[in-house]
Design a protein around this motif. Structure first.
Motif, short mmCIF file in Angstrom:
data_model
loop_
_atom_site.label_atom_id
_atom_site.label_comp_id
_atom_site.label_asym_id
_atom_site.label_seq_id
_atom_site.Cartn_x
_atom_site.Cartn_y
_atom_site.Cartn_z
N ALA A 50 0.76 -1.22 0.17
CA ALA A 50 -0.08 0.05 -0.06
C ALA A 50 0.96 1.27 -0.01
CB ALA A 50 -1.00 -0.02 1.42
N HIS A 51 2.14 1.06 0.40
CA HIS A 51 2.87 2.33 0.47
C HIS A 51 3.41 2.67 -0.89
CE1 HIS A 51 3.79 1.74 5.01
NE2 HIS A 51 2.65 2.14 4.69
N GLU A 52 3.47 1.57 -2.05
CA GLU A 52 4.16 1.92 -3.14
C GLU A 52 3.23 3.01 -3.69
OE1 GLU A 52 4.14 -1.65 -5.35
OE2 GLU A 52 5.23 -2.92 -3.97
N GLY A 53 4.26 3.79 -4.42
CA GLY A 53 3.48 5.09 -5.31
C GLY A 53 3.10 6.28 -4.36
N ARG A 54 3.24 6.24 -2.89
CA ARG A 54 3.25 7.23 -2.00
C ARG A 54 4.40 8.12 -1.67
NH1 ARG A 54 -1.66 6.61 0.37
NH2 ARG A 54 -2.43 4.41 0.56
N LEU A 55 4.29 9.41 -1.39
CA LEU A 55 5.46 10.00 -1.05
C LEU A 55 5.95 9.48 0.23
CD1 LEU A 55 4.13 13.72 -1.29
CD2 LEU A 55 5.43 12.56 -3.19
N GLN A 56 7.56 9.07 -0.01
CA GLN A 56 8.08 8.60 1.17
C GLN A 56 8.06 9.31 2.28
OE1 GLN A 56 9.00 5.01 1.25
NE2 GLN A 56 7.92 5.22 -0.66
N ARG A 57 8.10 10.52 2.40
CA ARG A 57 8.12 11.39 3.56
C ARG A 57 6.89 11.22 4.23
NH1 ARG A 57 5.91 16.44 2.54
NH2 ARG A 57 5.44 17.01 0.40
N LEU A 58 5.62 10.85 3.58
CA LEU A 58 4.32 10.78 4.27
C LEU A 58 4.12 9.33 4.58
CD1 LEU A 58 2.38 13.18 2.14
CD2 LEU A 58 3.53 13.72 3.92
N VAL A 59 5.03 8.37 4.51
CA VAL A 59 4.62 6.91 4.82
C VAL A 59 4.54 7.06 6.47
CG1 VAL A 59 5.38 4.58 4.76
CG2 VAL A 59 5.16 5.96 2.78
N PRO A 60 5.62 7.35 7.20
CA PRO A 60 5.60 7.49 8.58
C PRO A 60 4.34 7.83 9.21
CG PRO A 60 7.76 8.28 7.97
CD PRO A 60 6.99 8.22 6.50
N VAL A 63 1.59 5.48 8.85
CA VAL A 63 1.76 4.20 9.79
C VAL A 63 1.52 4.88 11.18
CG1 VAL A 63 3.60 2.88 10.70
CG2 VAL A 63 3.67 3.14 8.16
N GLY A 64 1.89 6.05 11.42
CA GLY A 64 1.52 6.51 12.90
C GLY A 64 0.05 6.70 13.22
N ARG A 65 -0.91 6.90 12.12
CA ARG A 65 -2.27 6.87 12.07
C ARG A 65 -2.89 5.66 12.27
NH1 ARG A 65 -3.33 11.64 7.57
NH2 ARG A 65 -2.85 13.41 8.93
N LEU A 67 -1.48 3.30 14.05
CA LEU A 67 -1.20 2.59 15.45
C LEU A 67 -2.25 2.88 16.47
CD1 LEU A 67 2.14 4.28 15.96
CD2 LEU A 67 1.84 1.74 15.34
N ALA A 68 -2.53 2.04 17.46
CA ALA A 68 -3.25 2.09 18.63
C ALA A 68 -3.19 3.36 19.36
CB ALA A 68 -3.42 0.88 19.47
N SER A 69 -4.15 4.16 19.78
CA SER A 69 -4.26 5.36 20.50
C SER A 69 -3.75 5.44 21.84
CB SER A 69 -5.46 5.95 20.42
OG SER A 69 -5.34 7.31 21.19
N PRO A 70 -2.72 5.86 22.46
CA PRO A 70 -2.39 5.81 23.78
C PRO A 70 -3.59 6.11 24.65
CG PRO A 70 -1.30 7.73 22.89
CD PRO A 70 -1.87 6.85 21.60
N CYS A 71 -4.53 6.91 24.14
CA CYS A 71 -5.37 7.35 25.07
C CYS A 71 -6.92 6.34 24.78
CB CYS A 71 -6.19 8.73 24.39
SG CYS A 71 -4.76 9.99 24.61
#
Length: 76
Positions: A50-60, A63-65, A67-71
């Motif tokens: 799913a990351h293929e073709g995406r701007l590499q600087r926006l992949v993190p 991925v961060g979105r 992740l499970a929320s600590p709240c």
């Protein structure tokens, strides 16, 4: 017009009967023994594809979105 769009909920007896019918298909003792299908794709591979073709600087950020929320409330 009240109640026209609503359906009645199943009774307790109907819910119990549905549970018994499902137990005929899968016994309680088998519920803890789930195994993924042999041909199931690796979830990490799916995410990397799913990351293929995406701007590499926006992949993190993406991925961060995911992740499970600590709240989030923890269930125990």
């Amino acid at each position: 017009m009240t109640g026209v769009l609503r359906t009645s909920l199943p009774t307790g007896e109907e819910r119990s009967a549905a549970g018994r019918a499902l137990r005929e298909q899968v016994r309680r003792g088998e519920l803890g023994r789930w195994r993924p299908a042999e041909d199931r794709p690796d979830p990490i591979d799916l995410i990397e594809e799913a990351h293929e073709g995406r701007l590499q600087r926006l992949v993190p950020v993406r991925v961060g979105r995911m992740l499970a929320s600590p709240c989030a409330a923890r269930r125990r």
